[in-house]
Design a protein around this motif. Structure first.
Motif, PDB file in Angstrom:
ATOM      1  N   VAL A 254      59.591  16.059  -1.572  1.00  0.00           N
ATOM      2  CA  VAL A 254      59.627  16.394  -2.996  1.00  0.00           C
ATOM      3  C   VAL A 254      59.271  17.865  -3.199  1.00  0.00           C
ATOM      4  N   TYR A 255      58.195  18.331  -2.543  1.00  0.00           N
ATOM      5  CA  TYR A 255      57.769  19.721  -2.715  1.00  0.00           C
ATOM      6  C   TYR A 255      58.817  20.693  -2.180  1.00  0.00           C
ATOM      7  N   ALA A 256      59.443  20.334  -1.080  1.00  0.00           N
ATOM      8  CA  ALA A 256      60.499  21.197  -0.542  1.00  0.00           C
ATOM      9  C   ALA A 256      61.674  21.279  -1.519  1.00  0.00           C
ATOM     10  N   GLU A 257      62.023  20.148  -2.128  1.00  0.00           N
ATOM     11  CA  GLU A 257      63.129  20.140  -3.083  1.00  0.00           C
ATOM     12  C   GLU A 257      62.783  20.966  -4.319  1.00  0.00           C
ATOM     13  N   LEU A 258      61.564  20.821  -4.830  1.00  0.00           N
ATOM     14  CA  LEU A 258      61.169  21.596  -6.007  1.00  0.00           C
ATOM     15  C   LEU A 258      61.205  23.093  -5.717  1.00  0.00           C
ATOM     16  N   ARG A 259      60.742  23.482  -4.542  1.00  0.00           N
ATOM     17  CA  ARG A 259      60.749  24.913  -4.215  1.00  0.00           C
ATOM     18  C   ARG A 259      62.171  25.444  -4.100  1.00  0.00           C
ATOM     19  N   SER A 260      63.098  24.593  -3.710  1.00  0.00           N
ATOM     20  CA  SER A 260      64.481  25.046  -3.562  1.00  0.00           C
ATOM     21  C   SER A 260      65.255  25.008  -4.879  1.00  0.00           C
ATOM     22  N   LEU A 261      64.818  24.151  -5.810  1.00  0.00           N
ATOM     23  CA  LEU A 261      65.566  23.984  -7.052  1.00  0.00           C
ATOM     24  C   LEU A 261      65.174  24.974  -8.142  1.00  0.00           C
ATOM     25  N   SER A 262      63.933  25.442  -8.142  1.00  0.00           N
ATOM     26  CA  SER A 262      63.442  26.212  -9.283  1.00  0.00           C
ATOM     27  C   SER A 262      62.710  27.469  -8.825  1.00  0.00           C
ATOM     28  N   SER A 263      62.896  28.520  -9.619  1.00  0.00           N
ATOM     29  CA  SER A 263      62.151  29.757  -9.380  1.00  0.00           C
ATOM     30  C   SER A 263      61.042  29.944 -10.413  1.00  0.00           C
ATOM     31  N   GLU A 264      60.815  28.939 -11.269  1.00  0.00           N
ATOM     32  CA  GLU A 264      59.767  29.048 -12.281  1.00  0.00           C
ATOM     33  C   GLU A 264      58.393  29.075 -11.608  1.00  0.00           C
ATOM     34  N   PRO A 265      57.512  29.978 -12.013  1.00  0.00           N
ATOM     35  CA  PRO A 265      56.179  30.034 -11.407  1.00  0.00           C
ATOM     36  C   PRO A 265      55.420  28.724 -11.520  1.00  0.00           C
ATOM     37  N   ALA A 266      55.532  28.037 -12.651  1.00  0.00           N
ATOM     38  CA  ALA A 266      54.788  26.790 -12.824  1.00  0.00           C
ATOM     39  C   ALA A 266      55.268  25.717 -11.849  1.00  0.00           C
ATOM     40  N   VAL A 267      56.568  25.640 -11.633  1.00  0.00           N
ATOM     41  CA  VAL A 267      57.115  24.660 -10.694  1.00  0.00           C
ATOM     42  C   VAL A 267      56.696  25.007  -9.270  1.00  0.00           C
ATOM     43  N   GLN A 268      56.788  26.296  -8.920  1.00  0.00           N
ATOM     44  CA  GLN A 268      56.386  26.720  -7.581  1.00  0.00           C
ATOM     45  C   GLN A 268      54.886  26.484  -7.357  1.00  0.00           C
ATOM     46  N   ALA A 269      54.077  26.726  -8.400  1.00  0.00           N
ATOM     47  CA  ALA A 269      52.640  26.480  -8.284  1.00  0.00           C
ATOM     48  C   ALA A 269      52.369  24.999  -8.064  1.00  0.00           C
ATOM     49  N   ALA A 271      54.329  22.797  -6.617  1.00  0.00           N
ATOM     50  CA  ALA A 271      54.689  22.436  -5.249  1.00  0.00           C
ATOM     51  C   ALA A 271      53.667  22.976  -4.247  1.00  0.00           C
ATOM     52  N   SER A 272      53.169  24.183  -4.485  1.00  0.00           N
ATOM     53  CA  SER A 272      52.177  24.758  -3.572  1.00  0.00           C
ATOM     54  C   SER A 272      50.872  23.975  -3.630  1.00  0.00           C
ATOM     55  N   TYR A 273      50.441  23.602  -4.820  1.00  0.00           N
ATOM     56  CA  TYR A 273      49.230  22.793  -4.961  1.00  0.00           C
ATOM     57  C   TYR A 273      49.396  21.470  -4.207  1.00  0.00           C
ATOM     58  N   GLY A 274      50.562  20.850  -4.376  1.00  0.00           N
ATOM     59  CA  GLY A 274      50.806  19.586  -3.695  1.00  0.00           C
ATOM     60  C   GLY A 274      50.739  19.719  -2.188  1.00  0.00           C
ATOM     61  N   MET A 275      51.310  20.786  -1.646  1.00  0.00           N
ATOM     62  CA  MET A 275      51.235  20.996  -0.203  1.00  0.00           C
ATOM     63  C   MET A 275      49.790  21.170   0.245  1.00  0.00           C
ATOM     64  N   ALA A 276      48.999  21.882  -0.547  1.00  0.00           N
ATOM     65  CA  ALA A 276      47.585  22.050  -0.208  1.00  0.00           C
ATOM     66  C   ALA A 276      46.880  20.701  -0.162  1.00  0.00           C
ATOM     67  N   MET A 277      47.165  19.833  -1.132  1.00  0.00           N
ATOM     68  CA  MET A 277      46.520  18.535  -1.159  1.00  0.00           C
ATOM     69  C   MET A 277      46.938  17.659   0.024  1.00  0.00           C
ATOM     70  N   LEU A 278      48.175  17.809   0.469  1.00  0.00           N
ATOM     71  CA  LEU A 278      48.576  17.079   1.670  1.00  0.00           C
ATOM     72  C   LEU A 278      47.688  17.464   2.847  1.00  0.00           C
ATOM     73  N   TYR A 279      47.495  18.768   3.036  1.00  0.00           N
ATOM     74  CA  TYR A 279      46.769  19.247   4.208  1.00  0.00           C
ATOM     75  C   TYR A 279      45.268  19.016   4.104  1.00  0.00           C
ATOM     76  N   VAL A 280      44.731  18.952   2.894  1.00  0.00           N
ATOM     77  CA  VAL A 280      43.272  18.830   2.756  1.00  0.00           C
ATOM     78  C   VAL A 280      42.822  17.404   2.468  1.00  0.00           C
ATOM     79  N   ARG A 281      43.733  16.556   1.968  1.00  0.00           N
ATOM     80  CA  ARG A 281      43.281  15.265   1.469  1.00  0.00           C
ATOM     81  C   ARG A 281      44.115  14.074   1.909  1.00  0.00           C
ATOM     82  N   PHE A 282      45.424  14.175   1.814  1.00  0.00           N
ATOM     83  CA  PHE A 282      46.256  12.986   1.943  1.00  0.00           C
ATOM     84  C   PHE A 282      46.783  12.733   3.344  1.00  0.00           C
ATOM     85  N   TYR A 283      46.962  13.767   4.142  1.00  0.00           N
ATOM     86  CA  TYR A 283      47.380  13.529   5.508  1.00  0.00           C
ATOM     87  C   TYR A 283      46.286  12.794   6.270  1.00  0.00           C
TER      88      TYR A 283
END
Length: 633
Positions: A254-269, A271-283
């Motif tokens: 999902v995060y990879a798709e969002l980063r590829s679909l939109s250049s909006e800062p809020a959308v990119q933020a 996706a970046s937050y979500g990736m951080a949570m994967l590495y710190v919490r959910f993995y």
């Protein structure tokens, strides 16, 4: 078909409320008086068909219903095909129902039947399928529908959607209405909008399996490249249920798709937050990478700070800071985590006025998380203040009471902790509330009340391994070895490598005289959990009883290497005394007395005996005199 069995070991009465079974004894225990009973209705029957096609929540409901209902009051029939059913329904039906097989009707040539029927009958069959909201399993209705012209089907679906919308039943907006709009004339607009509204609701209330399914149906209707702006929540919120369900690979996609679909800062933020949570919490632990998490959360922070709208910029920045605080916490930098959470609160406090996110962020999310860090570092009073702020905002939610109770307990305030656990349970009790209250009650010596909480928790969740561990130990201590063994057997089917269960099983085998089996079980427990001191102590007791004092000393020495304990010191002293290691015994008895004098009379007597063997008669007499003074007092 499956029908509920009568469970011979279940004796609590049940009353039927809105289709579910509620143990009256649990309600009475909270209120102090017997709850009112429904009018006598006699024996009731209810039947659920097509359970194999039910969604996750309905399957959970059926699993709980057949497990908890009293079949002397209500017989539950569950109709399914012979296909393999998903959990937890499959296990619940297997354990608590009796299967019956229905005879399948003789087959007919459905296509020929539809083709040869008058047009009016074909239309009636097809409309019946639409009016069933796509749930009919009548072959003639489905075949007639599929044979109808697409434009006609679309018209019928739109008419059905308009009729259902006019009824004002919100539940229809979670399934039937989106289904019809998706099959109507405008699936990419009206259909997507209907699925968006349904997805937002089920996500907000935590129906995560449904959110994944419904959201996926909605996203299939839209053009991702052109409609992302129009259906933002359908895309931006799809990670929430995936993360809650630990479907991390799908969330990463999902995060990879969002980063590829939109250049909006809020959308990119986002996706970046979500990736951080994967590495710190959910993995899972082996996949976590806190440095990678920090890189992603810093990127999210940088993007959030570029937003032009002041309130949205503050909201997102504070939100990303909350994520950064979690990274700092997981890396062991607790003071920095507190500083970041506090800075995020101050950022929101500095805004010209409250905005829609301020109560949730400042008073709930940030306060709650900072309180957890305070608890970790032992600042329990500060934690209580922050949890109280959360409770002030959300007095009907249980989490604040549960966590504040935990902080009180760690601070040594047992009564305050019990009061908060009671408050959590009186609202929407999480299993942890019953579990934590039971542990505390046990520590306070209120074993019957603790056992009642364990019973309630296992009634709600029969597979809660931690509770099975504790209740098995409690049954053993109370001499109810049959119940202890049943809990252990069930727990080991769920977690075969649970060393604590094996440790208690070793005690049961010892009590039954199966000494070799006890030794094997305890040795296995030690291999699985080398830091579990109780397993080594129990094996030491077994060795001593079998005449192997040196083996007992070895195990007790290993147990002491894991942490000082007066009882272990005493036991090793006894083993040394038995082996005529007089000085070692004196040393252990002396240390045991320094740590805990509750058994001082016995320890002084033993130490005096060892001192006499060493020829230290004056010291031995001193111990005997001190012991006499204890007995006189």
């Amino acid at each position: 078909m499956h029908f509920t069995n009568f469970s011979k070991d279940r004796n609590e009465e049940c009353r039927i409320i809105a289709g579910s079974a509620v143990p009256t004894s649990a309600t009475a225990a909270r209120s102090g008086s017997r709850p009112p009973r429904l009018p006598e209705l006699g024996h009731l029957n209810c039947y659920f068909e097509n359970a194999h096609a039910a969604d996750e929540l309905d399957r959970q409901f059926l699993a709980i219903l057949v497990r908890r209902v009293d079949p002397m009051v209500l017989t539950v029939g569950v109709g399914t095909t012979d296909a393999l059913l998903p959990e937890p329904l499959a296990t619940a039906l297997d354990r608590h129902t009796s299967p019956l097989s229905a005879v399948a009707p003789e087959g007919i040539d459905v296509a020929r039947e539809v083709e040869g029927a008058p047009s009016g009958r074909r239309t009636a069959w097809a409309r019946a399928f639409v009016d069933s909201d796509g749930t009919s399993d009548v072959p003639l209705e489905r075949a007639a529908y599929e044979a109808t012209e697409p434009a006609t089907r679309q018209q019928w679906h739109d008419e059905r959607a308009e009729l259902l919308e006019s009824l004002g039943d919100f539940g229809l907006r979670l399934g039937a209405i989106p289904y019809h709009r998706a099959h109507g004339e405008f699936p990419g607009t009206l259909g997507a909008a209907a699925y968006t509204a349904a997805t937002e609701y089920v996500t907000d209330v935590g129906y995560y399996q449904a959110a994944v399914r419904i959201g996926g149906l909605g996203r299939d209707l839209v053009d991702r490249a052109t409609q992302l702006r129009h259906f933002r929540s359908l895309f931006l919120d799809q990670d929430i249920p995936l993360l809650a369900l630990r479907r991390t690979d799908e969330a990463r996609q999902v995060y990879a798709e969002l980063r590829s679909l939109s250049s909006e800062p809020a959308v990119q933020a986002h996706a970046s937050y979500g990736m951080a949570m994967l590495y710190v919490r959910f993995y899972p632990p082996e996949q976590r990478d806190y440095d990678e998490a920090r890189a992603w959360i810093n990127n999210a922070l940088a993007l959030a700070r570029t937003l032009p709208q002041e309130n949205l910029r503050a909201h997102l920045t504070a939100f990303e800071q909350n994520g950064l605080a979690l990274v700092e916490y997981r890396m062991g930098r607790f003071d920095e985590a507190i500083r970041v959470e506090t800075e995020a609160m101050e950022l929101l406090d500095s805004r010209p006025g409250p905005h829609q996110y301020e109560p949730y962020l400042r008073r709930a999310l940030l306060s709650f998380n900072r309180a957890q860090v305070y608890t970790t570092v032992g600042r329990y009073d500060d934690a209580v203040l922050d949890f109280s702020a959360v409770i002030d905002l959300f007095p009907d939610e249980s989490d604040g009471y549960l966590e504040r109770g935990n902080a009180h307990r760690l601070a040594g305030r047992a009564q305050e902790a019990l009061a908060d656990y009671d408050r959590a349970i009186a609202r929407n009790p999480p299993p942890e509330a019953y579990y934590n209250r039971a542990v505390l009650l046990s520590e306070l010596g209120r074993e019957p009340a603790a056992l009642a909480d364990y019973d309630t928790l296992l009634d709600l969740d029969p597979d809660h391994v931690g509770t099975l561990v504790n209740r098995a130990g409690m049954h053993y201590d109370r001499g109810d070895h049959g119940k202890a063994r049943r809990d252990i057997d069930h727990g080991l089917t769920l977690d075969p490598g649970n060393a604590q269960l094996l440790c208690t099983l070793g005690l049961l085998e010892m009590a039954d005289g199966a000494l070799e089996e006890a030794r094997e079980v305890l040795t296995r427990a030690i291999g699985l959990a080398p830091t579990l001191a109780a397993a080594r102590v129990n094996r030491a007791v077994l060795a001593f009883d079998c005449g192997d004092a040196d083996g007992a000393i070895d195990d007790l020495t290993e147990a002491l290497s894991l942490g000082e304990d007066a009882a272990i010191r005493y036991n090793r002293g006894v083993a040394h005394q038995h082996s005529r290691h007089w000085q070692q015994a004196v040393d252990d008895f002396t240390e045991a007395l320094l740590q805990d004098r509750s058994e001082a009379a016995d320890i002084l007597l033993r130490r005096a005996a060892c001192l006499r063997e060493l020829g230290r008669l004056v010291e031995a007499q001193h111990d005997l005199d001190e012991r006499a003074g204890l007995r006189t007092a």
